[in-house]
Design a protein around this motif. Structure first.
Motif, short mmCIF file in Angstrom:
data_model
loop_
_atom_site.label_atom_id
_atom_site.label_comp_id
_atom_site.label_asym_id
_atom_site.label_seq_id
_atom_site.Cartn_x
_atom_site.Cartn_y
_atom_site.Cartn_z
N ARG A 123 -70.34 -41.86 20.16
CA ARG A 123 -69.02 -42.22 20.69
C ARG A 123 -68.31 -43.26 19.83
NH1 ARG A 123 -72.63 -44.58 24.33
NH2 ARG A 123 -72.64 -46.86 24.29
N GLU A 124 -69.03 -43.95 18.93
CA GLU A 124 -68.40 -44.94 18.06
C GLU A 124 -67.60 -44.24 16.96
OE1 GLU A 124 -68.16 -48.06 18.32
OE2 GLU A 124 -69.68 -48.65 19.76
N LYS A 125 -66.39 -44.72 16.72
CA LYS A 125 -65.53 -44.12 15.70
C LYS A 125 -65.84 -44.76 14.35
CE LYS A 125 -60.79 -42.57 15.06
NZ LYS A 125 -59.41 -42.61 15.58
N ILE A 126 -66.67 -44.09 13.57
CA ILE A 126 -67.07 -44.60 12.26
C ILE A 126 -66.46 -43.74 11.17
CG2 ILE A 126 -69.00 -45.01 10.70
CD1 ILE A 126 -70.65 -45.76 13.14
N ASP A 127 -65.68 -44.37 10.30
CA ASP A 127 -65.07 -43.67 9.17
C ASP A 127 -65.98 -43.85 7.97
OD1 ASP A 127 -63.26 -42.20 7.78
OD2 ASP A 127 -61.76 -43.77 7.59
N PHE A 128 -66.16 -42.79 7.18
CA PHE A 128 -67.08 -42.84 6.04
C PHE A 128 -66.52 -42.04 4.88
CE2 PHE A 128 -70.35 -40.45 3.70
CZ PHE A 128 -71.02 -41.49 3.09
N ALA A 141 -67.61 -41.15 0.47
CA ALA A 141 -68.32 -41.38 -0.79
C ALA A 141 -67.35 -41.02 -1.90
CB ALA A 141 -69.57 -40.53 -0.86
N TYR A 142 -67.07 -41.98 -2.79
CA TYR A 142 -66.03 -41.78 -3.81
C TYR A 142 -66.55 -42.25 -5.17
CZ TYR A 142 -61.30 -41.74 -5.80
OH TYR A 142 -60.20 -41.46 -6.57
N PRO A 143 -66.25 -41.51 -6.25
CA PRO A 143 -66.74 -41.91 -7.57
C PRO A 143 -65.80 -42.88 -8.29
CG PRO A 143 -65.68 -39.77 -7.72
CD PRO A 143 -65.60 -40.19 -6.27
N ALA A 144 -66.40 -43.85 -8.96
CA ALA A 144 -65.64 -44.76 -9.82
C ALA A 144 -66.05 -44.46 -11.26
CB ALA A 144 -65.94 -46.21 -9.46
N TYR A 145 -65.09 -44.04 -12.08
CA TYR A 145 -65.38 -43.68 -13.46
C TYR A 145 -65.10 -44.88 -14.36
CZ TYR A 145 -65.23 -39.01 -11.46
OH TYR A 145 -65.45 -37.90 -10.67
N THR A 146 -66.16 -45.58 -14.77
CA THR A 146 -66.03 -46.75 -15.63
C THR A 146 -66.47 -46.39 -17.05
OG1 THR A 146 -68.28 -47.55 -15.25
CG2 THR A 146 -66.61 -48.19 -13.64
N LYS A 147 -66.23 -47.30 -17.99
CA LYS A 147 -66.61 -47.05 -19.38
C LYS A 147 -68.13 -47.01 -19.54
CE LYS A 147 -62.45 -48.73 -21.63
NZ LYS A 147 -61.86 -49.64 -22.66
N SER A 148 -68.84 -47.67 -18.62
CA SER A 148 -70.31 -47.67 -18.68
C SER A 148 -70.92 -46.44 -18.03
CB SER A 148 -70.85 -48.93 -17.99
OG SER A 148 -70.29 -50.07 -18.57
N GLY A 149 -70.12 -45.70 -17.27
CA GLY A 149 -70.63 -44.51 -16.58
C GLY A 149 -70.11 -44.42 -15.15
N TYR A 150 -70.74 -43.55 -14.42
CA TYR A 150 -70.32 -43.21 -13.05
C TYR A 150 -70.93 -44.19 -12.07
CZ TYR A 150 -70.12 -40.03 -8.96
OH TYR A 150 -69.91 -39.45 -7.73
N ILE A 151 -70.09 -44.78 -11.21
CA ILE A 151 -70.59 -45.66 -10.14
C ILE A 151 -70.18 -45.04 -8.81
CG2 ILE A 151 -70.41 -47.93 -9.04
CD1 ILE A 151 -69.92 -49.15 -11.77
N GLY A 152 -71.14 -44.82 -7.95
CA GLY A 152 -70.85 -44.25 -6.63
C GLY A 152 -70.43 -45.34 -5.65
N VAL A 153 -69.34 -45.10 -4.94
CA VAL A 153 -68.83 -46.06 -3.94
C VAL A 153 -68.93 -45.42 -2.56
CG1 VAL A 153 -66.88 -47.45 -3.19
CG2 VAL A 153 -67.22 -46.99 -5.64
N LYS A 154 -69.66 -46.04 -1.65
CA LYS A 154 -69.75 -45.56 -0.27
C LYS A 154 -69.22 -46.63 0.67
CE LYS A 154 -73.60 -42.30 -0.73
NZ LYS A 154 -74.96 -41.93 -0.27
N VAL A 155 -68.38 -46.20 1.61
CA VAL A 155 -67.78 -47.15 2.55
C VAL A 155 -67.94 -46.64 3.98
CG1 VAL A 155 -65.65 -48.30 3.26
CG2 VAL A 155 -66.06 -47.88 0.83
N TRP A 156 -68.46 -47.48 4.84
CA TRP A 156 -68.54 -47.21 6.28
C TRP A 156 -67.65 -48.22 7.01
CZ3 TRP A 156 -72.58 -47.09 2.95
CH2 TRP A 156 -73.45 -45.99 2.98
N ILE A 157 -66.80 -47.77 7.91
CA ILE A 157 -65.97 -48.68 8.70
C ILE A 157 -66.07 -48.27 10.17
CG2 ILE A 157 -63.63 -49.50 9.20
CD1 ILE A 157 -62.94 -49.09 6.27
N CYS A 158 -66.47 -49.20 11.02
CA CYS A 158 -66.53 -48.96 12.47
C CYS A 158 -65.25 -49.54 13.08
CB CYS A 158 -67.76 -49.62 13.08
SG CYS A 158 -67.90 -49.35 14.85
N ARG A 159 -64.40 -48.67 13.61
CA ARG A 159 -63.14 -49.10 14.18
C ARG A 159 -63.29 -49.49 15.63
NH1 ARG A 159 -59.49 -44.12 11.84
NH2 ARG A 159 -59.83 -44.51 9.62
N GLN A 160 -62.29 -50.22 16.14
CA GLN A 160 -62.31 -50.64 17.54
C GLN A 160 -62.13 -49.45 18.48
OE1 GLN A 160 -63.11 -53.47 18.63
NE2 GLN A 160 -62.61 -55.03 17.13
#
Length: 212
Positions: A186-191, A193-212
């Motif tokens: 029942r908790e509204k959790i937004d999620f 997974a997004y890639p960040a393309y840097t000069k050193s290579g690929y960095i994976g970004v994951k974000v979880w947000i629990c809304r009110q």
């Protein structure tokens, strides 16, 4: 369970609904799936300055409704609504050609996102852009967490994985605040997974947000 499946997919039908809503049989089904993916990819690329979060597609017998959720609707709508008309023509060019296209009515809607810092996709895109500009990862994550919590979130968690800061060995960095009850449906959790393309290579970004 919460750490093994997508929080969005885990809550489909209860908290969240599908971003594509239609029914099709046979070969038409695969054609429409590909078309939806093509429309989403093109819109996200074209309207990136407007802060696109998601694109919802509804199909009925002779009508297609495309709803674009953005953080800056003025950029999309333009002067006198000209931007919306241009977007409609752009989407029309992506729809399958033939008799079916001629008989289909297209409607494009633009919806504003009131709190961009409570949208996981927009937060992840912002973090990825800053990582690409070689800003310190720890500072980026800390600022993102503080802004999200200040906007009224119950909890937020950010995870980076890869050659952070150009390091020789890949590692994982985490930052969190509040609560993220992943197993509570029942908790509204937004999620996202997004890639960040840097000069050193690929960095994976994951974000979880629990809304009110």
């Amino acid at each position: 369970m919460g750490n093994k499946v997508s929080p969005i997919g885990f809550r489909l039908g209860t908290v969240y609904t599908w971003t594509s809503r239609w029914f099709a049989n046979g070969s038409r089904y695969k054609d429409l799936v590909v078309e939806d993916a093509k429309i989403r990819k093109a819109i996200l690329k074209k309207l990136k300055p407007a802060g696109v979060s998601r694109v919802e597609i509804d199909r009925s017998i002779n009508k297609i409704t495309v709803t674009v959720f953005v953080s800056r609707p003025g950029v999309v709508i333009g002067r006198g609504g000209q931007g919306t008309e241009d977007l409609k023509k752009f989407v029309s060019g992506l729809i399958l050609k033939g008799k079916e296209k001629d008989a289909t009515k297209l409607e494009v809607k633009v919806e504003a996102i009131k709190e961009p810092v409570l949208d996981a996709y927009l937060v992840a895109v912002n973090i990825a852009d800053q990582l690409a500009r070689r800003m310190p990862a720890k500072r980026i994550m800390k600022q993102a967490v503080e802004k999200t919590m200040a906007a009224g979130a119950k909890g937020v968690k950010i995870r980076l994985g890869g050659r952070i800061g150009g390091a020789e060995i890949a590692r994982v960095e985490k930052e969190s605040a509040g609560v993220i009850p992943l197993s509570t449906i029942r908790e509204k959790i937004d999620f996202v997974a997004y890639p960040a393309y840097t000069k050193s290579g690929y960095i994976g970004v994951k974000v979880w947000i629990c809304r009110q």
